[in-house]
Enzyme design. Structure first.
Site, PDB file in Angstrom:
ATOM      1  N   HIS A  85       0.985  -1.030  -0.032  1.00 51.89           N
ATOM      2  CA  HIS A  85      -0.041   0.284   0.073  1.00 51.89           C
ATOM      3  C   HIS A  85       0.754   1.319  -0.027  1.00 51.89           C
ATOM      4  CE1 HIS A  85       0.908  -1.298   3.962  1.00 51.89           C
ATOM      5  NE2 HIS A  85       0.857   0.096   4.456  1.00 51.89           N
TER       6      HIS A  85
ATOM      7  N   HIS B  44       0.712   5.125   1.502  1.00 51.21           N
ATOM      8  CA  HIS B  44       0.116   6.159   2.147  1.00 51.21           C
ATOM      9  C   HIS B  44      -0.085   7.344   1.706  1.00 51.21           C
ATOM     10  CE1 HIS B  44       0.585   3.769   6.257  1.00 51.21           C
ATOM     11  NE2 HIS B  44       1.470   3.038   5.691  1.00 51.21           N
TER      12      HIS B  44
HETATM   13  P1  5GP Z   1       2.125   0.030   7.358  1.00 49.70           P
HETATM   14  O1  5GP Z   1       2.561   0.020   8.892  1.00 49.70           O
HETATM   15  O2  5GP Z   1       2.050  -1.535   7.044  1.00 49.70           O
HETATM   16  O3  5GP Z   1       2.850   0.728   6.401  1.00 49.70           O
HETATM   17  O4  5GP Z   1       0.503   0.633   7.391  1.00 49.70           O
HETATM   18  C1  5GP Z   1      -0.599  -0.100   7.697  1.00 49.70           C
HETATM   19  C2  5GP Z   1      -1.558   1.036   8.084  1.00 49.70           C
HETATM   20  O5  5GP Z   1      -2.651   0.173   8.105  1.00 49.70           O
HETATM   21  C3  5GP Z   1      -1.425   1.514   9.532  1.00 49.70           C
HETATM   22  O6  5GP Z   1      -0.987   2.830   9.353  1.00 49.70           O
HETATM   23  C4  5GP Z   1      -2.419   1.053  10.210  1.00 49.70           C
HETATM   24  O7  5GP Z   1      -3.255   2.181  10.906  1.00 49.70           O
HETATM   25  C5  5GP Z   1      -3.532   0.805   9.105  1.00 49.70           C
HETATM   26  N1  5GP Z   1      -4.477  -0.161   9.555  1.00 49.70           N
HETATM   27  C6  5GP Z   1      -4.015  -1.253   9.807  1.00 49.70           C
HETATM   28  N2  5GP Z   1      -5.285  -2.220  10.105  1.00 49.70           N
HETATM   29  C7  5GP Z   1      -6.315  -1.277   9.565  1.00 49.70           C
HETATM   30  C8  5GP Z   1      -7.794  -1.656   9.434  1.00 49.70           C
HETATM   31  O8  5GP Z   1      -8.325  -2.576   9.886  1.00 49.70           O
HETATM   32  N3  5GP Z   1      -8.339  -0.524   8.874  1.00 49.70           N
HETATM   33  C9  5GP Z   1      -7.720   0.701   8.543  1.00 49.70           C
HETATM   34  N4  5GP Z   1      -8.937   1.477   7.792  1.00 49.70           N
HETATM   35  N5  5GP Z   1      -6.535   0.679   8.602  1.00 49.70           N
HETATM   36  C10 5GP Z   1      -5.724  -0.130   9.071  1.00 49.70           C
END
Ligand code: 5GP
Ligand code: ZN
Length: 143
Positions: free
Chosen positions: A98, A100
């Site tokens: 993903h 951000h």
């Molecule tokens: P990463 O840490 O992998 O770069 O980003 C994952 C993101 O997904 C985090 O910012 C976290 O807040 C978001 N996230 C995790 N679980 C969920 C969820 O169940 N729903 C939504 N909308 N966001 C989520």
């Protein structure tokens, strides 16, 4: 393997979805750095940036550019960060690729990491290290 983003895409889990097309889905991050912090995912599951096929990545990038513009305009933001964390050591917590999109406002930026300085000759050494592997993989880049 259970994946929260696949579940959101399959509507097995709820999310505040703001955009989708055949290939991508965009929804609000549940723990935003700023309100309106948006995640853009491919509908198909790929673990990280390196495992997304090129044509799919083109579509995600294009959608991210479009959505970033919409987020900035709709929230009257001054700027935005596009971030992708890859690997646990880089802060990745959901292993479904993903981007951000984090809207930014004047004086709210606090993500700047502590930076290092190269000692004499070290920058060239790092350049050599990276270039030596790059030459082996060039054919992949050129298709
Ligand atoms: P990463 O840490 O992998 O770069 O980003 C994952 C993101 O997904 C985090 O910012 C976290 O807040 C978001 N996230 C995790 N679980 C969920 C969820 O169940 N729903 C939504 N909308 N966001 C989520
Ligand atoms: Zn997934």
């Amino acid at each position: 393997m259970e994946c929260i983003f696949c579940n959101i895409n399959d509507r097995k889990s709820e999310a505040e979805i703001i955009f989708e097309d055949e290939h991508i889905l965009a929804f609000l991050d549940i723990q935003p750095v700023n309100y309106g912090h948006t995640l853009v995912i491919p509908k198909k599951h790929y673990d990280n940036f390196l495992t997304v096929p090129k044509d799919e990545l083109d579509k995600i990038t294009h959608a991210t550019q479009f959505i970033a513009g919409v987020v900035k305009r709709s929230l009257n933001a001054d700027g935005f960060n596009i971030i992708s964390n890859n690997g646990q050591s880089a802060g990745q917590s959901v292993f479904h690729f993903h981007f951000h999109i984090i809207p930014r406002f004047k004086n709210d930026f606090s993500l700047r990491p502590a930076v290092k300085n190269y000692t004499s000759g070290a920058m060239h050494e790092y350049g050599n290290k990276i270039r030596s592997i790059l030459s082996k993989y060039k054919d992949i880049y050129n298709g």
